[in-house]
Design a protein around this motif. Sequence first.
Motif, PDB file in Angstrom:
ATOM      1  N   SER A  30      39.736  40.907  36.390  1.00  0.00           N
ATOM      2  CA  SER A  30      39.291  41.014  34.996  1.00  0.00           C
ATOM      3  C   SER A  30      38.448  39.805  34.609  1.00  0.00           C
ATOM      4  O   SER A  30      38.405  38.796  35.315  1.00  0.00           O
ATOM      5  CB  SER A  30      40.506  41.112  34.066  1.00  0.00           C
ATOM      6  N   THR A  31      37.789  39.930  33.436  1.00  0.00           N
ATOM      7  CA  THR A  31      37.043  38.819  32.862  1.00  0.00           C
ATOM      8  C   THR A  31      37.069  38.951  31.345  1.00  0.00           C
ATOM      9  O   THR A  31      37.352  40.037  30.804  1.00  0.00           O
ATOM     10  CB  THR A  31      35.591  38.790  33.370  1.00  0.00           C
ATOM     11  N   PHE A  32      36.783  37.857  30.660  1.00  0.00           N
ATOM     12  CA  PHE A  32      36.828  37.812  29.192  1.00  0.00           C
ATOM     13  C   PHE A  32      35.463  37.407  28.667  1.00  0.00           C
ATOM     14  O   PHE A  32      34.865  36.432  29.138  1.00  0.00           O
ATOM     15  CB  PHE A  32      37.890  36.807  28.736  1.00  0.00           C
ATOM     16  N   ILE A  33      34.938  38.185  27.704  1.00  0.00           N
ATOM     17  CA  ILE A  33      33.628  37.931  27.114  1.00  0.00           C
ATOM     18  C   ILE A  33      33.838  37.425  25.691  1.00  0.00           C
ATOM     19  O   ILE A  33      34.358  38.142  24.832  1.00  0.00           O
ATOM     20  CB  ILE A  33      32.763  39.209  27.076  1.00  0.00           C
ATOM     21  N   LYS A  34      33.422  36.206  25.402  1.00  0.00           N
ATOM     22  CA  LYS A  34      33.573  35.642  24.063  1.00  0.00           C
ATOM     23  C   LYS A  34      32.504  36.202  23.121  1.00  0.00           C
ATOM     24  O   LYS A  34      31.414  36.584  23.570  1.00  0.00           O
ATOM     25  CB  LYS A  34      33.443  34.127  24.111  1.00  0.00           C
ATOM     26  N   PRO A  35      32.772  36.244  21.810  1.00  0.00           N
ATOM     27  CA  PRO A  35      31.737  36.625  20.846  1.00  0.00           C
ATOM     28  C   PRO A  35      30.522  35.698  20.969  1.00  0.00           C
ATOM     29  O   PRO A  35      30.665  34.492  21.192  1.00  0.00           O
ATOM     30  CB  PRO A  35      32.425  36.447  19.488  1.00  0.00           C
ATOM     31  N   GLY A  36      29.337  36.275  20.848  1.00  0.00           N
ATOM     32  CA  GLY A  36      28.112  35.487  20.888  1.00  0.00           C
ATOM     33  C   GLY A  36      27.612  35.164  22.281  1.00  0.00           C
ATOM     34  O   GLY A  36      26.573  34.528  22.424  1.00  0.00           O
ATOM     35  N   ARG A  37      28.321  35.618  23.332  1.00  0.00           N
ATOM     36  CA  ARG A  37      27.907  35.299  24.705  1.00  0.00           C
ATOM     37  C   ARG A  37      27.126  36.474  25.297  1.00  0.00           C
ATOM     38  O   ARG A  37      27.554  37.624  25.219  1.00  0.00           O
ATOM     39  CB  ARG A  37      29.130  34.994  25.564  1.00  0.00           C
ATOM     40  N   GLU A  38      25.987  36.174  25.925  1.00  0.00           N
ATOM     41  CA  GLU A  38      25.222  37.212  26.607  1.00  0.00           C
ATOM     42  C   GLU A  38      26.026  37.732  27.805  1.00  0.00           C
ATOM     43  O   GLU A  38      26.643  36.954  28.535  1.00  0.00           O
ATOM     44  CB  GLU A  38      23.884  36.653  27.098  1.00  0.00           C
ATOM     45  N   HIS A  39      25.991  39.051  28.000  1.00  0.00           N
ATOM     46  CA  HIS A  39      26.743  39.627  29.107  1.00  0.00           C
ATOM     47  C   HIS A  39      26.119  40.949  29.541  1.00  0.00           C
ATOM     48  O   HIS A  39      25.374  41.580  28.792  1.00  0.00           O
ATOM     49  CB  HIS A  39      28.213  39.843  28.720  1.00  0.00           C
ATOM     50  N   ARG A  40      26.446  41.319  30.767  1.00  0.00           N
ATOM     51  CA  ARG A  40      25.955  42.575  31.322  1.00  0.00           C
ATOM     52  C   ARG A  40      26.959  43.076  32.358  1.00  0.00           C
ATOM     53  O   ARG A  40      27.616  42.282  33.041  1.00  0.00           O
ATOM     54  CB  ARG A  40      24.584  42.380  31.984  1.00  0.00           C
ATOM     55  N   LEU A  41      27.041  44.414  32.475  1.00  0.00           N
ATOM     56  CA  LEU A  41      27.904  45.053  33.468  1.00  0.00           C
ATOM     57  C   LEU A  41      27.067  46.008  34.290  1.00  0.00           C
ATOM     58  O   LEU A  41      26.279  46.787  33.745  1.00  0.00           O
ATOM     59  CB  LEU A  41      29.032  45.828  32.754  1.00  0.00           C
ATOM     60  N   SER A  42      27.215  45.951  35.619  1.00  0.00           N
ATOM     61  CA  SER A  42      26.512  46.903  36.477  1.00  0.00           C
ATOM     62  C   SER A  42      27.419  47.318  37.625  1.00  0.00           C
ATOM     63  O   SER A  42      28.431  46.664  37.916  1.00  0.00           O
ATOM     64  CB  SER A  42      25.203  46.310  37.016  1.00  0.00           C
ATOM     65  N   ASN A  43      27.054  48.412  38.271  1.00  0.00           N
ATOM     66  CA  ASN A  43      27.823  48.944  39.389  1.00  0.00           C
ATOM     67  C   ASN A  43      26.970  48.873  40.651  1.00  0.00           C
ATOM     68  O   ASN A  43      26.073  49.693  40.849  1.00  0.00           O
ATOM     69  CB  ASN A  43      28.233  50.388  39.099  1.00  0.00           C
ATOM     70  N   PRO A  44      27.224  47.900  41.528  1.00  0.00           N
ATOM     71  CA  PRO A  44      26.422  47.776  42.742  1.00  0.00           C
ATOM     72  C   PRO A  44      26.900  48.681  43.871  1.00  0.00           C
ATOM     73  O   PRO A  44      26.279  48.717  44.941  1.00  0.00           O
ATOM     74  CB  PRO A  44      26.633  46.306  43.127  1.00  0.00           C
TER      75      PRO A  44
END
Length: 484
Positions: free
Chosen positions: A433-447
């Motif tokens: 798992s991972t945690f994304i804070k408010p205001g942080r740029e993020h992306r999810l992809s399926n390789p």
Amino acid sequence: MSTLIPCIIAGGAGTRLWPVSREAMPKPFMRMPDGQSLLQKTFLRACALKDVARVLTVTNREVFFRTQDEYRQLKQPGIALDFILEPCGRNTAPAIAAAALHCAREYGEDAHLLVLPADHLITDQAAFEEAVERARALAEQGWLTTFGLVPTQPETGFGYIEKGQALDAHGYRVERFVEKPNAEIAQRYVEGGQHLWNAGMFCMRADAILRELQQHAPQVLDAVGECLGLSQSKQGSNSLQLELDATSFAQVADISIDYAVMERSTQVAVLPSQLGWSDIGCWRAVRSLAQGDAQGNQCNGETVLHDVSNCYIDSPRRLVGAIGLDNLIIIDTPDALLIADASRSQEVKLIAQQLKRQDHDAYRLHRTVTRPWGTYTVLEEGPRFKIKRIMVRPQACLSLQMHHHRSEHWIVVSGMACVTNGEEEFLLDTNESTFIKPGREHRLSNPGVIDLVMIEVQSGEYLGEDDIVRFTDIYGRAPAAAIG
């Protein structure tokens, strides 16, 4: 003979089929008992026509990727695909004007445009193909040819076409179009034999419909022409995508092709047809496709019934128990339940209209929402939290984005995730798992080569789907679009 371009018009919300049909997943995507959607059936029907090598679809920009998925599942590699993407619905006259201008420019003014609604059912393919050939013969002579369905019963929910002078062995000049009649007049129409159901299907040369639009609805034609001049197109190996300019298209009149042209023109012909046709316009029409039991009940899903007769029950995910019911329609979905008197199924649209006025999510969205990269399903939500199941297809990727008001906790259930979290980029395997804070740029992809399934837990003071700033997106969606 000239090139034949089937043009599938995929618009409308299908409000009489709520809660299955909704704005973001409208009636053309409804699955029939054999598992195919109405859109898929329309596409296959068009592809099977003689000498067809290209199909044009006019649809809303928001359902473009779902439409592509529907076609891709059918594996028709020999068929080239054109798409005209509307930023908003403006009815059938602007849609057909755009299609005719596009076809005249790309495939010649003599191209035959076969306009097919995406949400109708036709069970007699041979009769359909024969009718198209007859309609093309009339279209070649300059007639705007409509397919008039021979009525099988008095029907107050359809418009009618009155036959005029015979033009050949099969077709007639249209004497007049008639609005939906009352029951007494509908009965007279059936008995008289001069009136046909108006199915909204047409066959015509591109230059013929453009000429009639110029004569009877020049403002529509000029506005659509101006819009096309401002619109962007993308050319692929076997596809063409024309995205209509949002600002100019919003200024085009909202008017049907019947009002704009067909009811005014003297060049309209009708071809009486018997195609095994249904517009699947309400739940009564849907239930007619299913076999009833000894008590006249048609059920989809697990049921326990006692003293129940003449009911239609559609509940594929949840057991339904019923006692002492007659002539009801019961439609169960994960977030909404419809119970209606079967004789009043046309009135279901009133519920959908009320939900729209309230800006209720149940008018627009299902619990499971389709996105270009896959789907998300809202599992549970409450004050300051929302839990989703997210599925990302192999090699698909969400946008690089940021949220102002919420944090997100991602847990991989199956597959492999590639995550951008601020300045870091890393892989997550199953159970990580991972945690994304408010205001942080993020992306999810399926390789990977299998679907990525993960659980997302959102927390924050505001969890609306519009809390997003999108920086880059491989699907070319506008920054103000919804999640992912």
